[in-house]
Scaffold this active site. Structure first.
Site, PDB file in Angstrom:
ATOM      1  N   ASN A 279       0.769  -1.045  -0.062  1.00  0.00           N
ATOM      2  CA  ASN A 279       0.013  -0.077   0.059  1.00  0.00           C
ATOM      3  C   ASN A 279       0.905   1.487   0.013  1.00  0.00           C
ATOM      4  OD1 ASN A 279      -2.337   1.443   0.040  1.00  0.00           O
ATOM      5  ND2 ASN A 279      -3.134   0.542   1.912  1.00  0.00           N
TER       6      ASN A 279
ATOM      7  N   HIS B  58      -8.716   3.613   8.011  1.00  0.00           N
ATOM      8  CA  HIS B  58      -9.057   2.181   7.682  1.00  0.00           C
ATOM      9  C   HIS B  58     -10.768   2.024   7.780  1.00  0.00           C
ATOM     10  CE1 HIS B  58      -5.020   1.184   6.412  1.00  0.00           C
ATOM     11  NE2 HIS B  58      -5.571   0.213   5.741  1.00  0.00           N
TER      12      HIS B  58
END
EC number: 2.3.1.-
Length: 495
Positions: free
Chosen positions: A318, A349
């Site tokens: 990521n 998140h």
């Protein structure tokens, strides 16, 4: 999930059409902005229904905040609003509609839009309010010197290439692509003054796109056939915990978490291929003159699977989110930057408790891994044979530590997460604490402008590599120099 894949495949075809028929040499930036935005909103509407209005509302209000607040404080207000709006939507989706499921998961694209809103707000603040000498080299080169129009803002946030799965890109890189300056180089005279502008031959992304689509196909095949036979939930199965030996349990832990990664490989690699198919993501040429299309790539699979340190894994997983966390949090934090960065990552998140358990565990693992590396590694790198053994051991330790850390991220809830950790007697938590008590942790020198490369957090090395790689255009033609923005990044790094 089917809607997502269908929309991404449509976006891939649209990207080819966009590059062929709406190339910057044939079409004005205005038309390219309009088409990219309308296609993006159409895909969002098809995939998420009227939930897609959240994308427009979040972007619209953030733009209004930037206009009325002014450049001095707008980055703070935009950050709080965008992250707060995302969190409210995540709470609503998770605790009111569908806990543990992914139906109508409109919060996924909102996570990317939140990154874009906040990063652009900081870049405008850096470029229009802060003094140039107060900026770090990377901040100076990413700084935006004028307020974007509403169309440019919506196009950046909601374009069809990245609205569903990203990845995050800098505003400057996106505008450069839309305006057709991605391949523009400037010839320099001997006295260093810029002379006539030249257009480099437009490199074809076809080979890069084909390679990434092959990776997507293999990842999807692996996910459809292997992943379901190795569920992460089996790690907390009562019979398995009671009968399996410790080596077997840790081996299954590694295998099950490795099998959970291909779905991310598929989604992120496909998103990267879509951008490349549209002509976006060209970094330059390597030393052999081969084109590189990894400007906004989100992962490096080989480095992930063979990482020999916690830092190396995070550097290659990521990637764009790691850079976002560095730019908006780590390098601007006034205290405990590592802890603040992990907390922000957890909030971004979502609201599942498992996310917070994972990232709090990640803080311990990161600090412990850094302490071990700083105090032990130099004893094992002089002899090649010893270094090979050291690399094998650290690879095994890294893979187990990563798997141990991310189990709550997959299980989501508190009870199964604590069931897993308690069945392991919190062994790696305790080991990390003991490491931090035994080994001294070197104090980081964050914030130094003259010695910025000392900054230790995991996104830093990646950022330097990205900036230096962007200078690779010049390897194929010595008579050309980088376009102004890329030259800026190289020169400032030399400081």
């Amino acid at each position: 999930q089917v809607n997502f894949v269908v929309c991404q495949l449509f976006a891939l075809l649209a990207a080819v059409w966009f590059r062929t028929y709406l190339h910057s040499s044939k079409t004005s930036p205005f038309i390219r902005h309009v088409v990219a935005t309308l296609l993006g909103l159409y895909l969002a509407l098809f995939c998420f229904g009227w939930y897609a209005l959240h994308f427009v509302i979040q972007s619209g209000i953030s733009y209004y905040i930037m206009i009325i607040i002014g450049v001095e404080n707008m980055h703070k207000y935009c950050f709080v609003f965008a992250l707060g709006y995302l969190t409210v939507c995540q709470i609503t989706r998770v605790y009111i509609f569908d806990y543990g499921q992914y139906s109508a998961d409109f919060s996924g694209p909102m996570m990317i839009i939140t990154q874009k809103i906040t990063s652009l707000a900081f870049e405008i603040h850096d470029g229009m309010f802060r003094k140039n000498e107060d900026l770090t080299p990377s901040q100076r080169c990413l700084a935006v010197r004028r307020m974007p129009s509403l169309l440019e803002y919506l196009s950046y946030n909601c374009n069809f290439m990245g609205i569903l799965a990203g990845p995050l890109c800098s505003y400057k890189d996106y505008i450069t692509f839309i305006e057709g300056r991605s391949y523009q180089l400037q010839q320099s005279e001997a006295n260093g003054k810029e002379d006539t502008k030249y257009e480099q031959t437009d490199p074809s992304p076809n080979i890069a796109v084909a390679q990434k689509l092959l990776i997507c196909g293999l990842s999807l095949l692996f996910h459809m056939t292997i992943t379901k036979t190795l569920p992460v939930e089996y790690n907390i199965d009562d019979n398995f915990r009671a009968t399996a030996s410790w080596p077997v349990r840790f081996f299954y832990l590694y295998i099950s978490l490795m099998a959970a990664r291909p779905k991310y490989y598929f989604a992120w690699t496909l998103a990267d291929a879509i951008n490349n198919a549209a002509g976006f993501g060209f970094r330059g040429y390597d030393k052999n003159g081969v084109t590189r299309w990894d400007l906004i790539s989100n992962l490096r699979i080989q480095q992930i699977e063979f990482s020999t340190s916690f830092k190396m894994f995070l550097d290659n997983w990521n990637i764009q989110t790691a850079l976002w966390l560095k730019r908006v949090c780590y390098e601007r934090a006034t205290f405990s930057p590592t802890i603040q960065t992990f907390i922000l990552s957890a909030i971004w998140h979502g609201v599942y408790p498992g996310y917070y358990l994972t990232f709090l565990t990640g803080v311990l693992m990161t600090l412990a891994a850094r302490a071990v590396r700083n105090n032990i590694r130099h004893y094992f790198i002089e002899s090649p044979a010893v270094k090979v053994c050291y690399d094998i051991i650290t690879w095994m330790a890294t893979q187990i530590a990563i798997s141990y850390t991310v189990v709550p991220f997959v299980l989501l809830s508190v009870k199964p997460s604590f069931t897993f950790y308690s069945s392991c007697y919190f062994c790696l938590h305790i080991a990390s604490i003991l490491v931090l008590l035994v080994f001294p942790l070197k104090r980081t020198q964050k914030g130094s402008k003259k010695h910025e490369t000392i900054q230790p957090v995991w996104p830093k090395t990646l950022e330097e590599e990205n900036l230096l790689q962007k200078n690779s255009y010049s390897t194929t033609n010595n008579s050309f120099s980088q376009k102004q923005e890329i030259t800026c990044r190289y020169q400032t790094l030399k400081q």
